[in-house]
Motif scaffolding. Sequence first.
Motif, mmCIF file in Angstrom:
data_model
loop_
_atom_site.group_PDB
_atom_site.id
_atom_site.type_symbol
_atom_site.label_atom_id
_atom_site.label_comp_id
_atom_site.label_asym_id
_atom_site.label_seq_id
_atom_site.Cartn_x
_atom_site.Cartn_y
_atom_site.Cartn_z
ATOM 1 N N ILE A 94 0.839 -1.201 0.000
ATOM 2 C CA ILE A 94 0.000 0.000 0.000
ATOM 3 C C ILE A 94 0.877 1.255 0.000
ATOM 4 N N SER A 95 0.241 2.374 -0.318
ATOM 5 C CA SER A 95 0.893 3.682 -0.173
ATOM 6 C C SER A 95 -0.061 4.602 0.572
ATOM 7 N N SER A 96 0.508 5.488 1.390
ATOM 8 C CA SER A 96 -0.296 6.444 2.151
ATOM 9 C C SER A 96 0.578 7.665 2.433
ATOM 10 N N GLU A 100 -2.620 7.941 6.515
ATOM 11 C CA GLU A 100 -4.058 7.796 6.719
ATOM 12 C C GLU A 100 -4.578 6.573 5.965
ATOM 13 N N GLY A 101 -5.798 6.206 6.304
ATOM 14 C CA GLY A 101 -6.451 5.113 5.601
ATOM 15 C C GLY A 101 -6.567 3.858 6.445
ATOM 16 N N SER A 102 -7.578 3.073 6.140
ATOM 17 C CA SER A 102 -7.777 1.776 6.791
ATOM 18 C C SER A 102 -8.734 0.956 5.934
ATOM 19 N N SER A 118 -5.076 -0.753 9.832
ATOM 20 C CA SER A 118 -5.099 0.695 10.054
ATOM 21 C C SER A 118 -3.721 1.121 10.561
ATOM 22 N N PHE A 120 -1.418 3.051 9.003
ATOM 23 C CA PHE A 120 -0.416 2.832 7.965
ATOM 24 C C PHE A 120 0.794 3.752 8.170
ATOM 25 N N THR A 123 4.097 7.118 3.744
ATOM 26 C CA THR A 123 5.063 6.857 2.669
ATOM 27 C C THR A 123 5.483 8.135 1.950
ATOM 28 N N TYR A 126 1.632 9.054 -2.967
ATOM 29 C CA TYR A 126 0.717 7.980 -3.356
ATOM 30 C C TYR A 126 1.398 6.916 -4.217
ATOM 31 N N PHE A 154 -5.319 6.095 0.929
ATOM 32 C CA PHE A 154 -4.292 5.108 0.578
ATOM 33 C C PHE A 154 -4.576 4.524 -0.804
ATOM 34 N N ASN A 155 -3.542 3.954 -1.390
ATOM 35 C CA ASN A 155 -3.624 3.149 -2.610
ATOM 36 C C ASN A 155 -3.230 1.714 -2.279
#
Length: 436
Positions: A94-96, A100-102, A118, A120, A123, A126, A154-155
Motif C-alpha cells: 500500500i501507499s499512504s 491515513e487510511g484503513s 489501520s 499505515f 510513505t 501515493y 491510501f492506494n
Amino acid sequence: MKLQFLLTASIAVAIARGENVPSSLRKRELVWGQSDAGTFYTLIAATDYSAMQGVEVQQSSEGITNVGFIDTGDWVSYPVNLPTNGPYQFHSRISSPSGEGSFEVVNFDTQQVYATFSGFPATGDYQAFTTVDQMFDLPAGAFSLQVRATQSGFNMLWFSLKAVAPAPVEAPIEVPVEAPVETPVEAPVEPPVEAPVEPPVEPPVEPPVEPPVEPPVEFPETVVTPAPTTTRTASPTVKQTPSPTSTPTMKKTAAPTSAPTVKKTAAPTSAPTVKQTAAPTSSPTVMQTPAPTSTPTVKQTPAPSAAPLPPYFSLMAASGYAEMEGLALENSSEGLPNLANYDAGDWSSYDITLPYAGTYQMMFRVSSPFGEGGFDITNWDTQEIYSNIDVMPNTGDWQFYQTVSVLVNLPEGGMRMQLKCYNPGFNLLWFVIKSP
C-alpha cells in the motif's frame, strides 16, 4: 445487477481505447507455491478484482497498475478457494502519503470481518509503496474475499495469502520399562511306554477258477446279384441323353444374341454423349465461379479479424515456482520472498495458461546492485527461447527493486515457462504477463 452492468460497460470502453483493465468476469485460479514445502501461497494484483465499487485504476511507480481514488465504503473483491481452515498471513502493498487510511478484510457473501488494517506508515507519496501484514484465520473453500475501505487516504498495489503451518507438537518421551525375567520351569520327564507286538496274519489261499468254453458260431451264405442286370441299364442311358440336347442349344443362342447387341448399343450411345456434355459443362463453370466468390470474401473478412483481443493480466511471485534448481529464498524489502543466489544455469519454472497466441508484455521486478545479470524466457518442455532480459538496472542494493519489461510472442494454452539464468548478479521478486 447495476454494478455488473457498469463494470462491463467500462471494460468495453477501455478495450476500445486499447487500455489494459481487469475483466469483471475473470475467474481467478489460485496456485500452490512449491517453494515453501508445499504450503498454500498466492499473489494477487489489486486491480485483478472480480467486482468493485468506487475505485479507479492507476499506473503505479512499480510497473503494474494499482487501485486508487479510494473513498470510505469503496471496495474490491476477489474469488478465492482455500484448501484448509486456519491461519493465513496476509501481506498488502500500500501507499499512504500521510499515514491515513484503513480497510477491512471481509467475506463478501456473509459479511464476516476477518481483519482490520489501520495505522499505515506515512510513505510521503501515493506512488511510494510499503508493505503491511497481519495473520488471521480464514475458512476453507470457495468464497469472495472483499477488501473494504473504512477510511480513505491510501492506494493498494497487491496482496498475498500464505497458509501458516501449525507449530509441530513434540510427543512426550516414553521411558522404556524392563519386563521381569522369569525363571524357566523344567517339565517332568515321563518314561517311554513300549507298544505290544502282534503276530503276523497269513491271508487265505483261493483255488483257481477255469473259464467256460463257448461253442463256435456258424454264418449263413451270402447271395450275389447276377451281372446281366447292370449291363443292360447303363448302355442305352449314355447314348440317348447328350446327342439331342447339346446341338440345338449352341446354334440358336450364340448367333442372334451377340451380333445385334454390339451394333445397336455402341454407335448411338457414345456419339451424342460426348458432343452434348463437354461444351456446356466446362465453359460456364470457369467463367461464373471466380468472380462472385472472391470479391465479397476479401472485403468482409478483415473487419472481424481486426477486433481487439480480450485483456489478460497475471501476476506471479517468483517464489511461487513449480520447480527450481540452484536458487535460494530471501525475505525481501517489499514483503514477499524473493529468489536469490543466482548462478549461470540456475532456473525456476511456472505453470501458466494463456488465452491466445500472440504478443504479451512481460514485466519483471528485479534488483541488481551493479547492473549485472541476464536470463532467458523459455519453454521448459521444448527449450524454445521466447526472449530474454539482458539489461539490468543498477539498483544499488540487493533489496532495492525496479521493474523491467519486454514484449514476447507466446503460444496459446497451457505451458511450463522457465526463467533460466545465463548471467548472475540479480534477484527476482515477481513477474507479470499481460496484454500489451
